[in-house]
Every structure is written in structure tokens, then in C-alpha cells.
Design an enzyme around this catalytic site. Sequence first.
Site, mmCIF file in Angstrom:
data_model
loop_
_atom_site.group_PDB
_atom_site.id
_atom_site.type_symbol
_atom_site.label_atom_id
_atom_site.label_comp_id
_atom_site.label_asym_id
_atom_site.label_seq_id
_atom_site.Cartn_x
_atom_site.Cartn_y
_atom_site.Cartn_z
ATOM 1 N N ASP A 199 32.635 3.216 6.471
ATOM 2 C CA ASP A 199 31.945 3.772 7.369
ATOM 3 C C ASP A 199 32.173 3.075 8.833
ATOM 4 O O ASP A 199 32.547 3.769 9.616
ATOM 5 C CB ASP A 199 30.242 3.541 7.331
ATOM 6 C CG ASP A 199 29.916 4.220 6.003
ATOM 7 O OD1 ASP A 199 30.903 4.725 5.403
ATOM 8 O OD2 ASP A 199 28.874 4.078 5.532
ATOM 9 N N GLU B 163 27.108 -5.759 -2.920
ATOM 10 C CA GLU B 163 28.019 -4.747 -2.377
ATOM 11 C C GLU B 163 29.340 -5.032 -1.749
ATOM 12 O O GLU B 163 30.379 -4.190 -2.185
ATOM 13 C CB GLU B 163 27.211 -3.993 -1.507
ATOM 14 C CG GLU B 163 27.629 -2.648 -1.002
ATOM 15 C CD GLU B 163 26.518 -2.093 0.039
ATOM 16 O OE1 GLU B 163 25.648 -2.923 0.705
ATOM 17 O OE2 GLU B 163 26.533 -1.062 0.693
HETATM 18 C C1 9WN Z 1 26.120 6.315 4.131
HETATM 19 C C2 9WN Z 1 26.734 4.357 -1.107
HETATM 20 C C3 9WN Z 1 27.425 4.450 0.248
HETATM 21 C C4 9WN Z 1 28.934 4.287 -0.087
HETATM 22 C C5 9WN Z 1 29.716 4.007 1.397
HETATM 23 C C6 9WN Z 1 29.137 2.744 2.003
HETATM 24 C C7 9WN Z 1 27.598 3.032 2.292
HETATM 25 C C8 9WN Z 1 26.237 4.811 3.462
HETATM 26 C C9 9WN Z 1 25.103 3.906 4.098
HETATM 27 O O1 9WN Z 1 26.987 3.355 0.854
HETATM 28 O O2 9WN Z 1 27.384 4.354 3.177
HETATM 29 O O3 9WN Z 1 27.130 7.180 3.263
HETATM 30 O O4 9WN Z 1 23.952 4.403 4.220
HETATM 31 O O5 9WN Z 1 25.774 3.116 4.723
HETATM 32 O O6 9WN Z 1 29.742 2.695 3.402
HETATM 33 O O7 9WN Z 1 31.077 3.679 1.051
HETATM 34 O O8 9WN Z 1 29.449 5.459 -0.663
HETATM 35 O O9 9WN Z 1 27.026 3.148 -1.813
#
Ligand code: 9WN
Length: 424
Positions: free
Chosen positions: A170, A397
Site C-alpha cells: 500500500d 505482520e
Molecule cells: C488494505 C490484509 C491486508 C493485506 C495488504 C496490507 C494490508 C489493508 C490495510 O492488509 O492492507 O487492504 O488496511 O492496511 O497492506 O497487503 O492484503 O492483510
Amino acid sequence: MDRLTLKLAAEALLRANDRQGCTVPAPALYPHQWNWDSAFCAIGWAYIDPRRAARELEMLLRGQWENGMIPHILFNPEATHYEPNPKVWQIDQAPGRPQAIATSSITQPPVLATAARFVLERSGGDRTVEEILRRVVVAADAWHAWFLRERDPLQQGLPAIVHPWESGLDNAPRWDAALARIDPGEVTYTRKDNAVVSSEQRPTRFDYDRYFFLVAERAKLSFAPPTPSRVSFLVQDLAIASILCRAEEDLHALARALGLEVPHALERRAKLAAGIASLYDTTRGYYHDHDLVGDAPITVEHASGFLPLFAGVVPLETVPRLVARLKDPNKFGTAWPVPSAPADDPQFDPRRYWRGPSWINVNWMIIEGLRRASWRDDAAKLTDRTLDLVSRSGFREYFEPNTGEGLGAENFSWTAALVLDLLA
Ligand code: 9WN
């Protein structure tokens, strides 16, 4: 933790995060089904129970839109502690949305077919698994076609993203300049992530203002296929191109093994391979993204630059240059591998999300890529170091690449799932 304890703990974590067939990424922070998370989780589930692994992938198909897109989030109506919530996406008027489940309006990297092939190969000829995976083949074929039909406006074999969340990586520094062009004005929204994880490890307000602005823009444009002149953010994403290129190959192999035809998968793969080749910068020695709205290459380096190895499309003579960057202590050769951004980048922030920390899914794709390129020793070293990192700091994470400290959410599913494969 020794390796056996690690394995048992990884299995226990996946079971604990199981919500009737889909694995939530991290119960406290991410309570819904996420697209590429589920694909990585299926890879782990394949070692525990191949039927459960296939079910994970089947659950993703519930969210597929009529145009083929599989969205990045499939919402669990009972979970309310994540923002943006389903209403913010405003998909009730979206043409071809699924009727039975609320979803986001954007997608994520297509790991589905790769995971499905992986599950099939470990399923020992189980009929139930095969039946489910036949449905996955049809869905993945439609999704892959969507990427090149609706997301490749210049027809260059390079899918473009309309939101940094689609990249899955992101707040990577590579999106900064494209985001800085956007003036989001006054955006009102709620954040719940900072209540779970310290704000210094999460994206900033600058990012979130634009994330919510772009969510609203999708609805304002009636979710139409993007063109550079109509949208505020449109970037050809090297990582998506690489993951999709790999997925086409896996889809083709999977379909054949199941006695099905996917007549366009290899053709699409060839287009993607040509697109990826055009993103290699011979002077700088790495692959990069391209900003379609600004009509300029994005030369900011990121760990995603290694993913053409995962696709198996890096020319033999280029592999050593990439491996040298991977090992260079000033770039990606930090004490704990692989930092998401190079250590000498002015934007490098070793504690903040995709701007420096090491992520296990990225390591896993790079390891797989190194194996494909026959760099077996380096793949083995990276595997050991990745396992040491998780043994030491737990199923977090992401991880601080200098100290190995665990960061972000706890009990993170894909960390556990991919550890099961790295241990095998
Ligand atoms: C937005 C779920 C997801 C991953 C992404 C990570 C994070 C979300 C957030 O979490 O993104 O989709 O709310 O930050 O960046 O890679 O799929 O683990």
C-alpha cells in the site's frame, strides 16, 4: 522456537484464524476475507488439509463481479472493527456486483491460480479438491482476462492500479509522487487501524486522505474502466504484472491437469512478459513501475522490483545484477531480509509498513523466483534466514529489517501459512 514448534504453532494459528472456510489475515486488525491473503493461506492449508485449502479459494469466488474482477475485500457482516466499512465503497449501484456479499470495488494481486496449482499438486488426487479447483480455473480465467481488458488502457501488457491498496504494498514510496499530485480536499473518515497498531508503523494521514478520496472516486465514476485522463491515480504496477504473468502459467498448467482448456492464458502470459521487459532500466539495473497519469517512469526502487524473478521472465544475464542488489547491505542486504525498500533510499523507514520492513510473502516470492532462476544457494540462505526471523519474533505482520523486531499485527495468517511451505 525450534522448527517443529514453529510448524505446530503455524498450524495452530491458521486454525485459530479460520472463520468457516476463510482465514482472516489478523483477527484484531483485519476481520474480513482479503484476496491475496487467502491465496497465501491456501498454500499453508495445503499442508494441513488440502480440502480446507481448496475451500479457502472457493470462498474467494463468492466475491467475483460479473466483469471477472475478484475484489480485494469480501466483508464479513458481523465484523465492524475495520474501516473503510462496506458502505464507504458505495457498491450498491455498481453494475455486476455480487448480490449475496458486500465487497470492496478494487482488486489485489492475483495469486489465486498459483495457489490453486499448489493445492492441486499436494492433494493426492482428491476428487473434492479437483471439483472445487475446476470452478477456480473458470473464475481465475475471467479475472485474468479482466486485468488485460479493463486495466491495460494502452494495451501494453501492463495492468494498471487505480488505488495503492490494489498493489497490496500500500504505502510503498514508489506511489508517493503520484499520490502527491492529488488534492483530496476535506475528506471525512474514521480510522480504526491506529487503535490496534502503533501509528508510527502504519500509513500516514497523507496516505489515508488519498486512500479514502480514491475509494469515493471509483463510485463517482460508476466503477468504469479507468483511463489516464479520467482518474486521479493510475499506475502500471510491476508487481501485479509479475504475479499475473506467473499466475497465467500456473492457470495453464492447472487447467491441463484438470482436463480443462484456458485457450488465452499463454497468450496473455506472453503479453505480460513483454510488458515487464519494457520496465527494466538497463542503466539503473532494476525493474520499475510506470505512472500513466503523469506519463513518466517511477524510478523509486522497491522489493517489488525482484518479482519478475517470480514470473520467471528475467533474462539470464540480468539475474546476477538483481541478486547483487539483493545482497548489497546498502540496498536489500539488511541484517534481516528482505526490506521492502532499499536501505539507502531517503524514504527508507524500517518500522513503517511497506516503506522498509521485511514481509514474509515478499520473501517467499523472491525465494521461489531465485529457485526458478537456479540460484539455489541464495534461495536456501534466504529461506533459513526467513525462518529464523519468524522463530525469533513470532508470526507478525512485518519485521524491522535491522533488528528483526516483530511489527504490525500479531497472529498474522500469511506469515504462518508461508512458514509451513518454507519448512517443507
Ligand atoms: C488494505 C490484509 C491486508 C493485506 C495488504 C496490507 C494490508 C489493508 C490495510 O492488509 O492492507 O487492504 O488496511 O492496511 O497492506 O497487503 O492484503 O492483510
